[in-house]
Design a protein around this motif. Structure first.
Motif, PDB file in Angstrom:
ATOM      1  N   ARG A 241      78.617  -6.834 -38.363  1.00 58.41           N
ATOM      2  CA  ARG A 241      78.999  -5.391 -38.107  1.00 58.41           C
ATOM      3  C   ARG A 241      79.589  -4.816 -39.206  1.00 58.41           C
ATOM      4  O   ARG A 241      80.473  -5.472 -39.878  1.00 58.41           O
ATOM      5  CB  ARG A 241      79.391  -5.359 -36.591  1.00 58.41           C
ATOM      6  CG  ARG A 241      80.786  -5.802 -36.462  1.00 58.41           C
ATOM      7  CD  ARG A 241      81.355  -5.444 -35.058  1.00 58.41           C
ATOM      8  NE  ARG A 241      81.414  -4.051 -34.728  1.00 58.41           N
ATOM      9  CZ  ARG A 241      81.126  -3.458 -33.657  1.00 58.41           C
ATOM     10  NH1 ARG A 241      80.883  -4.420 -32.506  1.00 58.41           N
ATOM     11  NH2 ARG A 241      81.160  -2.273 -33.361  1.00 58.41           N
ATOM     12  N   ILE A 242      79.459  -3.479 -39.235  1.00 64.36           N
ATOM     13  CA  ILE A 242      80.346  -2.816 -40.281  1.00 64.36           C
ATOM     14  C   ILE A 242      80.761  -1.444 -39.642  1.00 64.36           C
ATOM     15  O   ILE A 242      79.748  -0.821 -38.933  1.00 64.36           O
ATOM     16  CB  ILE A 242      79.527  -2.469 -41.496  1.00 64.36           C
ATOM     17  CG1 ILE A 242      78.890  -3.861 -42.109  1.00 64.36           C
ATOM     18  CG2 ILE A 242      80.281  -1.934 -42.572  1.00 64.36           C
ATOM     19  CD1 ILE A 242      78.194  -3.890 -43.656  1.00 64.36           C
ATOM     20  N   ASP A 243      81.912  -1.255 -39.584  1.00 59.68           N
ATOM     21  CA  ASP A 243      82.282   0.059 -38.812  1.00 59.68           C
ATOM     22  C   ASP A 243      83.401   0.788 -39.706  1.00 59.68           C
ATOM     23  O   ASP A 243      84.282   0.235 -40.286  1.00 59.68           O
ATOM     24  CB  ASP A 243      82.929  -0.414 -37.609  1.00 59.68           C
ATOM     25  CG  ASP A 243      81.845  -0.958 -36.532  1.00 59.68           C
ATOM     26  OD1 ASP A 243      81.223  -0.361 -35.884  1.00 59.68           O
ATOM     27  OD2 ASP A 243      82.085  -2.281 -36.483  1.00 59.68           O
ATOM     28  N   HIS A 244      83.289   2.231 -39.695  1.00 57.30           N
ATOM     29  CA  HIS A 244      84.227   3.193 -40.092  1.00 57.30           C
ATOM     30  C   HIS A 244      85.503   3.085 -39.279  1.00 57.30           C
ATOM     31  O   HIS A 244      85.246   3.358 -37.883  1.00 57.30           O
ATOM     32  CB  HIS A 244      83.778   4.568 -40.275  1.00 57.30           C
ATOM     33  CG  HIS A 244      84.535   5.441 -40.778  1.00 57.30           C
ATOM     34  ND1 HIS A 244      84.417   6.939 -40.815  1.00 57.30           N
ATOM     35  CD2 HIS A 244      85.884   5.625 -41.439  1.00 57.30           C
ATOM     36  CE1 HIS A 244      85.357   7.483 -41.195  1.00 57.30           C
ATOM     37  NE2 HIS A 244      86.309   6.729 -41.626  1.00 57.30           N
ATOM     38  N   ILE A 245      86.543   2.623 -39.409  1.00 58.70           N
ATOM     39  CA  ILE A 245      87.779   2.556 -38.472  1.00 58.70           C
ATOM     40  C   ILE A 245      89.010   3.425 -39.148  1.00 58.70           C
ATOM     41  O   ILE A 245      88.648   3.918 -40.102  1.00 58.70           O
ATOM     42  CB  ILE A 245      88.451   0.998 -38.176  1.00 58.70           C
ATOM     43  CG1 ILE A 245      88.528   0.480 -39.595  1.00 58.70           C
ATOM     44  CG2 ILE A 245      87.076   0.287 -37.637  1.00 58.70           C
ATOM     45  CD1 ILE A 245      89.279  -0.735 -39.592  1.00 58.70           C
ATOM     46  N   GLY A 246      89.978   3.286 -38.466  1.00 58.50           N
ATOM     47  CA  GLY A 246      91.112   3.943 -39.052  1.00 58.50           C
ATOM     48  C   GLY A 246      91.099   5.420 -38.407  1.00 58.50           C
ATOM     49  O   GLY A 246      90.252   6.117 -37.922  1.00 58.50           O
ATOM     50  N   SER A 247      92.449   6.225 -39.080  1.00 56.52           N
ATOM     51  CA  SER A 247      92.524   7.495 -38.719  1.00 56.52           C
ATOM     52  C   SER A 247      91.377   8.528 -39.094  1.00 56.52           C
ATOM     53  O   SER A 247      90.918   9.484 -38.589  1.00 56.52           O
ATOM     54  CB  SER A 247      93.851   8.154 -39.130  1.00 56.52           C
ATOM     55  OG  SER A 247      94.737   7.629 -38.628  1.00 56.52           O
ATOM     56  N   THR A 248      90.609   8.096 -40.366  1.00 55.98           N
ATOM     57  CA  THR A 248      89.658   9.092 -40.872  1.00 55.98           C
ATOM     58  C   THR A 248      88.531   9.087 -39.979  1.00 55.98           C
ATOM     59  O   THR A 248      87.580  10.087 -40.340  1.00 55.98           O
ATOM     60  CB  THR A 248      89.126   8.740 -42.399  1.00 55.98           C
ATOM     61  OG1 THR A 248      88.991   7.425 -42.515  1.00 55.98           O
ATOM     62  CG2 THR A 248      90.453   8.990 -43.258  1.00 55.98           C
ATOM     63  N   ALA A 249      88.579   8.156 -39.048  1.00 61.77           N
ATOM     64  CA  ALA A 249      87.112   7.940 -38.280  1.00 61.77           C
ATOM     65  C   ALA A 249      87.605   8.789 -36.825  1.00 61.77           C
ATOM     66  O   ALA A 249      86.825   8.757 -35.884  1.00 61.77           O
ATOM     67  CB  ALA A 249      86.845   6.680 -37.865  1.00 61.77           C
ATOM     68  N   VAL A 250      88.786   9.545 -36.817  1.00 66.28           N
ATOM     69  CA  VAL A 250      89.064  10.137 -35.552  1.00 66.28           C
ATOM     70  C   VAL A 250      89.057  11.575 -35.827  1.00 66.28           C
ATOM     71  O   VAL A 250      90.021  12.102 -36.288  1.00 66.28           O
ATOM     72  CB  VAL A 250      90.607   9.553 -35.123  1.00 66.28           C
ATOM     73  CG1 VAL A 250      91.007  10.328 -33.692  1.00 66.28           C
ATOM     74  CG2 VAL A 250      90.612   7.972 -34.816  1.00 66.28           C
ATOM     75  N   PRO A 251      88.260  12.310 -35.263  1.00 65.97           N
ATOM     76  CA  PRO A 251      88.086  13.746 -35.557  1.00 65.97           C
ATOM     77  C   PRO A 251      89.366  14.343 -35.031  1.00 65.97           C
ATOM     78  O   PRO A 251      89.975  14.163 -33.979  1.00 65.97           O
ATOM     79  CB  PRO A 251      87.077  14.203 -34.390  1.00 65.97           C
ATOM     80  CG  PRO A 251      86.093  12.846 -34.465  1.00 65.97           C
ATOM     81  CD  PRO A 251      87.075  11.891 -34.388  1.00 65.97           C
ATOM     82  N   GLY A 252      89.699  15.384 -35.797  1.00 64.46           N
ATOM     83  CA  GLY A 252      91.169  16.126 -35.609  1.00 64.46           C
ATOM     84  C   GLY A 252      92.300  15.428 -36.225  1.00 64.46           C
ATOM     85  O   GLY A 252      93.333  16.264 -36.077  1.00 64.46           O
ATOM     86  N   LEU A 253      92.434  14.257 -36.306  1.00 61.23           N
ATOM     87  CA  LEU A 253      93.645  13.544 -36.721  1.00 61.23           C
ATOM     88  C   LEU A 253      93.856  13.684 -38.217  1.00 61.23           C
ATOM     89  O   LEU A 253      93.030  13.409 -38.878  1.00 61.23           O
ATOM     90  CB  LEU A 253      93.589  12.258 -36.263  1.00 61.23           C
ATOM     91  CG  LEU A 253      94.848  11.358 -36.519  1.00 61.23           C
ATOM     92  CD1 LEU A 253      95.972  11.730 -35.590  1.00 61.23           C
ATOM     93  CD2 LEU A 253      94.500   9.680 -35.850  1.00 61.23           C
ATOM     94  N   ALA A 254      95.056  14.029 -38.499  1.00 64.24           N
ATOM     95  CA  ALA A 254      95.371  14.137 -39.785  1.00 64.24           C
ATOM     96  C   ALA A 254      95.606  12.560 -40.434  1.00 64.24           C
ATOM     97  O   ALA A 254      95.818  11.642 -39.620  1.00 64.24           O
ATOM     98  CB  ALA A 254      96.756  14.770 -39.984  1.00 64.24           C
ATOM     99  N   ALA A 255      95.363  12.263 -41.748  1.00 57.70           N
ATOM    100  CA  ALA A 255      95.463  11.086 -41.946  1.00 57.70           C
ATOM    101  C   ALA A 255      95.850  10.817 -43.554  1.00 57.70           C
ATOM    102  O   ALA A 255      95.501  11.967 -44.283  1.00 57.70           O
ATOM    103  CB  ALA A 255      93.854  10.282 -41.835  1.00 57.70           C
ATOM    104  N   VAL A 256      96.172   9.635 -43.850  1.00 54.79           N
ATOM    105  CA  VAL A 256      96.216   9.314 -45.319  1.00 54.79           C
ATOM    106  C   VAL A 256      94.676   9.387 -45.896  1.00 54.79           C
ATOM    107  O   VAL A 256      93.747   8.478 -44.901  1.00 54.79           O
ATOM    108  CB  VAL A 256      96.961   7.838 -45.515  1.00 54.79           C
ATOM    109  CG1 VAL A 256      96.652   7.530 -46.932  1.00 54.79           C
ATOM    110  CG2 VAL A 256      98.346   8.159 -45.232  1.00 54.79           C
TER     111      VAL A 256
END
Ligand code: ADP
Length: 377
Positions: A241-256
Motif C-alpha cells: 500500500r502507498i498512502d499520503h500521510i502527515g499534516s499535508t493530508a489533513v485538510p485545513g491544517l497548517a503544516a511544514v
C-alpha cells in the motif's frame, strides 16, 4: 538521468518550451515523430494497418494516407481500439528504445500531446504543462497554423480539460503572453529545477525541506495524489500500500510544506529492494531513518517529499493512517496539534530532529487516545 514529460492542449505552445529545453541540451524523444516513424513506408506497422483497414489507406506512393485511415478508424470504438492495438505497442517500444539509449546524465524530454489522456504522468520524474486558454489556442491555430476553425474546435474539445492537466502538472507554464516570455520561463525551469534535479538524482542527494509552518494549501491533496501515483509507477507490486500521510493530508491544517508518504512493504528485505529504484526515480535514501524503516526524500528542488518505507503490517503504518484520519475527523485535535507544532517549531532552532522530538509526546498520547476512541465506539 531524469525523464521530463511535456504536454499541453493543441496550440498551447509546447514547441516553444521544447525548443528552449533542446537548445540547452535536453535529449529529445518526440512522440509525434515516433508516431509517424512506426507507420512510415516499408514498416511492419504500416503493413499491419493496411491489413487491418484495407489497402485504401495507402497513398499512391505507398505512404500512409492519413485522412483515409481516419475515415476508417475513427468511425466507432471498435475500429479505434483496433488502430490503437496496432500503433500503441510499436510507439511504446520505440519510445523505450530511444529512452534507453539516452546518456546517464541526460534530461530526457518526452514531448507528448496526449500525456494526460494516456494517463502517463506517473511515469515521469516531472511533468511540465504549457497552458493557454482554449479561446486563444483556437485563434492561434486558425490564424497562425491555418487550421479549419471547426476542426480546431473539435480537436480542442476532444482533449483533456485544463482541470485534468492541472492535476498532473508539476510545472505549469502560462503562455498567454509573448513566446519570449514563455521561453524565458522555460529557461528558468531548466536552470532552477531540471538541472539540479538531474544532478541530485545522479549524486543521490535529497533536498532538505524548509522547516516552517505554512497555512494549508488546497493543492496539497493533488500533489499528494501525484506523488503516490508516481511511487506506484516506480515500485509496482513490490508495495502493498502507498498512502499520503502527515499534516499535508489533513485538510485545513497548517503544516511544514512537505508531502509525507508511506510505502507499506512485506518485510525489511522488500524495503532494501526499493532503495535503488526509489533513488533512480527521484527519491534517494536518507541515512537518518528510525529503527525498522527506510527513509527517502525528494531530489526535486521544487517539491519536498518524505517517503517512509515500512512493513505493511507494522504498528507504524497503522498509526500513521489512524493519526491522519483522527485529525481529519476531529477539529479540536487539529487545533491541539497545531499549538504543539507551533511550540515545537519555536524551540527547534531550525533543527528537524529537535522539532520531531518535541512533537513526540503528543503523538504518543494521540496513539492512546485513538485506541481508547476505538474501544469506546
Ligand atoms: P503546440 O505544439 O502546443 O500544439 P505550438 O507551439 O505549435 O503549439 O503553438 C501553436 C501556434 O501558436 C503556433 O503557430 C505558434 O507559433 C503560436 N504561438 C505559440 N505561442 C504563442 C504566443 N505566446 N503568442 C502568439 N503565438 C504563439
Amino acid at each position: 538521468m531524469i525523464r521530463v514529460g511535456l504536454t499541453g492542449g493543441i496550440g498551447a505552445g509546447k514547441s516553444t518550451v521544447a525548443k528552449t529545453f533542446i537548445e540547452r541540451g535536453a535529449y529529445h524523444v518526440d512522440a509525434d515523430s515516433i508516431a509517424r516513424e512506426v507507420v512510415a513506408p516499408g514498416t511492419p506497422g504500416l503493413a499491419r494497418l493496411a491489413q487491418a483497414f484495407g489497402p485504401e489507406i495507402l497513398a499512391a506512393d505507398g505512404s500512409l494516407d492519413r485522412p483515409a485511415l481516419a475515415a476508417k478508424a475513427f468511425v466507432d470504438e471498435e475500429s479505434r481500439t483496433l488502430l490503437n492495438s496496432i500503433t500503441h505497442p510499436l510507439i511504446g517500444q520505440r519510445t523505450q528504445e530511444l529512452t534507453d539509449a539516452a546518456p546517464d546524465d541526460a534530461i530526457i524530454l518526452h514531448d507528448v500531446p496526449l500525456l494526460v489522456e494516456g494517463h502517463m504522468a506517473p511515469f515521469y520524474h516531472l511533468v511540465v504543462v504549457v497552458h493557454t486558454d482554449a479561446q486563444v489556442r483556437l485563434s492561434r491555430l486558425v490564424e497562425l497554423r491555418g487550421m479549419d476553425p471547426d476542426d480546431a474546435r473539435q480537436r480542442i474539445g476532444a482533449q483533456a480539460t485544463d482541470e485534468q492537466r492541472r492535476r498532473v502538472a508539476d510545472v505549469w507554464l502560462d503562455n498567454s503572453g509573448t513566446p519570449d516570455r514563455l521561453a524565458s520561463a522555460a529557461r528558468q525551469v531548466w536552470e532552477d529545477r531540471l538541472t539540479p534535479f538531474r544532478d541530485n538524482v545522479a549524486d543521490r542527494t535529497p533536498v532538505p525541506a524548509p522547516l516552517e509552518l505554512v497555512d494549508h494549501d488546497p493543492d496539497w491533496e493533488a500533489l499528494g495524489e501525484r506523488v503516490v501515483n508516481r511511487l506506484w509507477a516506480l515500485v509496482g507490486q513490490r508495495a502493498q500500500r502507498i498512502d499520503h500521510i502527515g499534516s499535508t493530508a489533513v485538510p485545513g491544517l497548517a503544516a511544514v510544506p512537505v508531502i509525507d508518504v508511506q510505502i507499506g512493504v512485506a518485510d525489511p528485505a522488500a524495503a532494501d529492494d526499493l532503495i535503488e529504484t526509489l533513488a533512480d526515480g527521484g527519491f534517494p535514501s536518507v541515512s537518518s531513518a528510525a529503527a525498522g524503516e527506510r527513509f527517502h526524500s525528494s531530489a526535486d528542488p521544487g517539491r519536498p517529499v518524505n517517503v517512509y518505507v515500512r512493513s505493511a503490517d507494522g504498528a507504524d503504518v497503522r498509526f500513521a493512517l489512524d493519526f491522519r484520519d483522527w485529525l481529519i475527523a476531529d477539529e479540536s485535535a487539529r487545533a491541539e496539534y497545531l499549538a504543539v507544532k507551533k511550540a515545537a517549531l519555536a524551540g527547534a532552532n531550525d533543527d528537524p530532529v529537535s522539532y520531531a522530538v518535541a512533537k513526540k509526546p503528543f503523538l504518543d498520547r494521540a496513539l492512546a487516545r485513538i485506541t481508547q476512541g476505538l474501544t469506546e465506539s
